[in-house]
Design a protein around this motif. Structure first.
Motif, PDB file in Angstrom:
ATOM      1  N   UNK A 171       0.829  -1.218   0.000  1.00 17.71           N
ATOM      2  CA  UNK A 171       0.000   0.000   0.000  1.00 17.71           C
ATOM      3  C   UNK A 171       0.859   1.262   0.000  1.00 17.71           C
ATOM      4  N   UNK A 172       2.165   1.107   0.267  1.00 18.59           N
ATOM      5  CA  UNK A 172       3.041   2.287   0.241  1.00 18.59           C
ATOM      6  C   UNK A 172       3.138   2.882  -1.154  1.00 18.59           C
ATOM      7  N   UNK A 173       2.770   2.103  -2.174  1.00 17.02           N
ATOM      8  CA  UNK A 173       2.933   2.626  -3.541  1.00 17.02           C
ATOM      9  C   UNK A 173       2.050   3.844  -3.815  1.00 17.02           C
ATOM     10  N   UNK A 174       0.970   4.025  -3.025  1.00 18.61           N
ATOM     11  CA  UNK A 174       0.123   5.209  -3.235  1.00 18.61           C
ATOM     12  C   UNK A 174       0.431   6.328  -2.244  1.00 18.61           C
ATOM     13  N   UNK A 175       1.442   6.140  -1.414  1.00 16.07           N
ATOM     14  CA  UNK A 175       1.779   7.172  -0.427  1.00 16.07           C
ATOM     15  C   UNK A 175       2.528   8.328  -1.109  1.00 16.07           C
ATOM     16  N   UNK A 176       2.119   9.572  -0.851  1.00 15.00           N
ATOM     17  CA  UNK A 176       2.870  10.699  -1.426  1.00 15.00           C
ATOM     18  C   UNK A 176       4.344  10.646  -1.012  1.00 15.00           C
ATOM     19  N   UNK A 177       5.224  11.054  -1.936  1.00 14.48           N
ATOM     20  CA  UNK A 177       6.669  10.931  -1.705  1.00 14.48           C
ATOM     21  C   UNK A 177       7.108  11.632  -0.422  1.00 14.48           C
ATOM     22  N   UNK A 178       6.523  12.789  -0.149  1.00 14.82           N
ATOM     23  CA  UNK A 178       6.961  13.534   1.033  1.00 14.82           C
ATOM     24  C   UNK A 178       6.596  12.785   2.319  1.00 14.82           C
ATOM     25  N   UNK A 179       5.440  12.134   2.305  1.00 14.31           N
ATOM     26  CA  UNK A 179       5.024  11.326   3.463  1.00 14.31           C
ATOM     27  C   UNK A 179       5.980  10.149   3.665  1.00 14.31           C
ATOM     28  N   UNK A 180       6.397   9.576   2.534  1.00 17.35           N
ATOM     29  CA  UNK A 180       7.315   8.444   2.625  1.00 17.35           C
ATOM     30  C   UNK A 180       8.632   8.872   3.273  1.00 17.35           C
ATOM     31  N   UNK A 181       9.157  10.001   2.806  1.00 16.43           N
ATOM     32  CA  UNK A 181      10.430  10.500   3.359  1.00 16.43           C
ATOM     33  C   UNK A 181      10.280  10.805   4.855  1.00 16.43           C
ATOM     34  N   UNK A 182       9.130  11.390   5.227  1.00 17.47           N
ATOM     35  CA  UNK A 182       8.906  11.736   6.634  1.00 17.47           C
ATOM     36  C   UNK A 182       8.912  10.471   7.499  1.00 17.47           C
ATOM     37  N   UNK A 183       8.306   9.398   6.991  1.00 16.76           N
ATOM     38  CA  UNK A 183       8.278   8.147   7.751  1.00 16.76           C
ATOM     39  C   UNK A 183       9.671   7.574   7.953  1.00 16.76           C
ATOM     40  N   UNK A 249      13.675   9.820  20.910  1.00 23.43           N
ATOM     41  CA  UNK A 249      14.881  10.402  20.310  1.00 23.43           C
ATOM     42  C   UNK A 249      14.470  11.295  19.135  1.00 23.43           C
ATOM     43  N   UNK A 250      14.945  12.527  19.162  1.00 25.95           N
ATOM     44  CA  UNK A 250      14.622  13.470  18.091  1.00 25.95           C
ATOM     45  C   UNK A 250      13.275  14.152  18.271  1.00 25.95           C
ATOM     46  N   UNK A 251      12.487  13.682  19.231  1.00 22.08           N
ATOM     47  CA  UNK A 251      11.119  14.188  19.364  1.00 22.08           C
ATOM     48  C   UNK A 251      11.007  15.391  20.296  1.00 22.08           C
ATOM     49  N   UNK A 252      11.932  15.537  21.227  1.00 22.75           N
ATOM     50  CA  UNK A 252      11.822  16.642  22.174  1.00 22.75           C
ATOM     51  C   UNK A 252      11.856  17.967  21.399  1.00 22.75           C
ATOM     52  N   UNK A 253      12.916  18.169  20.650  1.00 24.67           N
ATOM     53  CA  UNK A 253      12.995  19.387  19.830  1.00 24.67           C
ATOM     54  C   UNK A 253      12.043  19.288  18.637  1.00 24.67           C
ATOM     55  N   UNK A 254      11.870  18.090  18.095  1.00 24.02           N
ATOM     56  CA  UNK A 254      10.951  17.901  16.974  1.00 24.02           C
ATOM     57  C   UNK A 254       9.541  18.408  17.283  1.00 24.02           C
ATOM     58  N   UNK A 255       8.996  17.980  18.437  1.00 23.25           N
ATOM     59  CA  UNK A 255       7.651  18.424  18.820  1.00 23.25           C
ATOM     60  C   UNK A 255       7.577  19.938  18.952  1.00 23.25           C
ATOM     61  N   UNK A 256       8.580  20.528  19.576  1.00 21.62           N
ATOM     62  CA  UNK A 256       8.565  21.978  19.781  1.00 21.62           C
ATOM     63  C   UNK A 256       8.602  22.709  18.434  1.00 21.62           C
ATOM     64  N   UNK A 257       9.402  22.188  17.487  1.00 21.71           N
ATOM     65  CA  UNK A 257       9.476  22.800  16.154  1.00 21.71           C
ATOM     66  C   UNK A 257       8.116  22.706  15.456  1.00 21.71           C
ATOM     67  N   UNK A 258       7.482  21.538  15.542  1.00 23.59           N
ATOM     68  CA  UNK A 258       6.166  21.376  14.942  1.00 23.59           C
ATOM     69  C   UNK A 258       5.166  22.358  15.534  1.00 23.59           C
ATOM     70  N   UNK A 259       5.166  22.443  16.867  1.00 24.06           N
ATOM     71  CA  UNK A 259       4.200  23.269  17.569  1.00 24.06           C
ATOM     72  C   UNK A 259       4.381  24.735  17.192  1.00 24.06           C
ATOM     73  N   UNK A 270       9.644  15.052   9.404  1.00 21.23           N
ATOM     74  CA  UNK A 270      10.630  16.086   9.052  1.00 21.23           C
ATOM     75  C   UNK A 270      11.129  16.800  10.306  1.00 21.23           C
ATOM     76  N   UNK A 271      10.193  17.109  11.199  1.00 22.10           N
ATOM     77  CA  UNK A 271      10.582  17.756  12.456  1.00 22.10           C
ATOM     78  C   UNK A 271      11.450  16.820  13.291  1.00 22.10           C
ATOM     79  N   UNK A 272      11.155  15.524  13.240  1.00 22.83           N
ATOM     80  CA  UNK A 272      11.970  14.545  13.978  1.00 22.83           C
ATOM     81  C   UNK A 272      13.378  14.476  13.383  1.00 22.83           C
ATOM     82  N   UNK A 308      17.509  19.299   7.638  1.00 26.31           N
ATOM     83  CA  UNK A 308      18.431  19.200   8.767  1.00 26.31           C
ATOM     84  C   UNK A 308      18.697  20.575   9.388  1.00 26.31           C
ATOM     85  N   UNK A 309      17.958  21.573   8.895  1.00 24.62           N
ATOM     86  CA  UNK A 309      18.184  22.932   9.419  1.00 24.62           C
ATOM     87  C   UNK A 309      16.883  23.575   9.897  1.00 24.62           C
TER      88      UNK A 309
END
Lengths: 365, 365
Positions: A171-183, A249-259, A270-272, A308-309
């Protein structure tokens, strides 16, 4: 090629099946699990268009009585209001304690369906059929469910383990490319925190940003290793009293960036990615991690097509303030997961604010 | 005189303390439980006026940092909207995973505070300080939490065990008389389903409708026996897969009566009184129970000042339809708890609709 991973939790153990084409086995797999007759399939319009009919046919062929409901797509509908609509459908269709909700979709569908199932009649069964890479390797496994508060992501929720997680890589074949990269950010995470072999495999692979076009042995390897890593950690600590924290891991700052960017500028993964870069740099500055290892990590993150920035206009003081809202804050201290070598991390709340400040400043574009 | 009852549940055991004057010990009792520093005390304006200051003083003296929030009083505010307001206060005051919500009030305050605690940050601590008889003997013990759906009571909720239940019988002196009588329905229930000695004690007591004016040994006996009965049952079956169902004696028809009269005509306990009369009569008609025992039960229910008849204008067909909405319905069959002798019941879904019809028709005023 198919794999079964067992998640061992007191009172409730369950299996994760990873197998190409397994969407058509959904009903048959569920039929063996002593679930009731009624199923509420929750999805969103796009996913349902692709896979809804096959899922329903499979359930009906196994004798289930199926109704379905589509949530509006997107993180901004991940609210209590949307949950109330699921309750309404559950009530109209007289779902019972033995009934099952099936989440067919990405992380948002899975988290919301899981939370609705956790709280309808004080808890009914839920089966997760993740359709995004993120949901497959992360949110569908481990029983975390919930919705956002207007001022913070996933602040409202419950632990509610699924009866089954069914992963069909096709089912990943229908996933948008950006979503795939984020995963892929979560996959990289497991390599850094738990599975050095997976990390090396990711280093060796050429096109992490378009993996779904490569032959399915590699994607199966990645899905199986990622789910096994999560299952290992969750089995040892279901309710996040200790070890499970390393999954952040990666989520502490990731969540704050998203928020701070109102969940619009970046996908969660991407935030992660940004958060892992930051955590790696902090670990290096604190003398916990080798410079070469953080570079190896960052190379993989870039190869996966992840940022990464930090955006130039992001206010670092506000970002640091937002860290305080993290669910894992204890006595006002922000908890960080920091790598010590590839495949190993430690959890600490002893990171000087100055260090955080400095790392974030260096990460601005 | 004080008693401590242990509730033994896998992963989380806790104590119920019954002791006159114990409200002033709240902070001290909590201090021994490894809870965090921050406490959100949830109450309603009336209860808070009587007991809020004492509770807060006790908490502060034990070193807790306390904020408080009053819910609007009454079952009609037992909604997800009210829960959202508790979330907002939790967020403003930065409650953490180790923080504690304390419910100071009756069943509505207890159920809502419990649900907010169950779902804030996927579950924080809750301490129950029940101030109504109903909450003391029933809703504060056992971990059921939740709110109403516009079309059904307690359809939304979670199991979330408290860290402590603190019962101070002296606070009953400010409980309205009608509320006291309504709570007595649950006490009578424990006599019928579990504790024949309690039943006999209730038969011997003269003024069940004004028990709080009698000397506290009797009220302590009643509270202790009732909580022990509930603890026994809940310890054996936390998640209501079997035995716990017996606690719903009188509730099947009781809930339907409440729902059909829009939760306005009857207090919960009053509806349960009616439901117990109905269940007793059904049991007699099915040859399960002695006529003399159902009369003994009904005598106690009347002595407690509880209704035993249905309003003349209630539509019995609608009532039977409403039974289908009960949370315990399985494969469309309504489950009844029926007495077989004083202190013993059985659970059955084999009650002919004709029998239910006949019993309800006979109960009309």
């Amino acid at each position: 090629m198919s794999s079964v991973i067992k998640v061992d939790i007191p009172e409730k153990s369950y299996e994760i099946t990873v197998a190409p084409g397994s969407l058509d086995q959904l009903g048959a797999k569920m039929a063996g699990l002593k679930l009731g007759k009624k199923v509420l399939l929750v999805s969103n319009p796009m996913i349902f268009k692709h896979y809804g009919e096959r899922a329903i046919a499979s359930l009906q062929n196994a004798g289930f009585e199926v109704v379905h409901y589509n949530l509006p797509p997107g993180e901004r509908y991940k609210t209590l209001n949307s949950i109330q609509k699921i309750y309404d459908v559950a009530l109209e269709n007289r779902l019972e304690r033995s009934s099952t909700m099936v989440a067919l979709g990405g992380g948002v569908v899975g988290d919301m369906t899981g939370f609705a199932a956790a709280t309808w009649l004080r808890g009914i069964n839920v089966v997760q059929v993740p359709t995004s890479l993120l949901a497959m390797v992360d949110s569908s496994v481990g029983g975390k469910t919930g919705v956002n508060h207007p001022q913070g992501k996933n602040l409202i929720g419950a632990f509610h383990q699924p009866s089954l997680v069914l992963i069909d890589p096709e089912v990943l074949k229908t996933l948008p490319a950006r979503e795939f990269r984020a995963g892929m950010a979560e996959v990289i995470k497991y390599g850094v925190i738990w599975d050095a072999e997976l990390f090396t495999q990711l280093e060796r692979s050429k096109h992490l940003d378009q993996l779904r076009y490569v032959k399915s042995d590699l994607i199966n390897y990645i899905l199986t290793h990622s789910c096994q890593a999560k299952a290992d950690v969750v089995s040892k600590d279901e309710k996040e009293s200790g070890l499970r924290a390393i999954l952040n891991y990666g989520h502490t700052i990731g969540h704050a960036v998203e928020s701070l960017t109102n969940y619009r500028l970046f996908k969660h993964g991407e935030a992660v990615g940004i958060g892992m870069v930051a955590a790696g740099e902090i670990a290096v500055k604190l003398g916990l991690w080798q410079q070469t290892d953080t570079e190896r990590q960052n190379t993989i993150i870039k190869k996966a097509g992840l940022p990464t920035q930090l955006p130039a206009d992001l206010d670092i003081a506000e970002l640091i303030d937002a860290l305080q809202l993290d669910k894992k804050v204890k006595s006002g201290k922000v908890r960080f997961v920091l790598p010590t070598q590839i495949g190993e991390v430690k959890v600490t709340d002893e990171v000087p604010t100055d260090t955080i400040n400095q790392v974030l400043a260096e990460m601005k574009t």
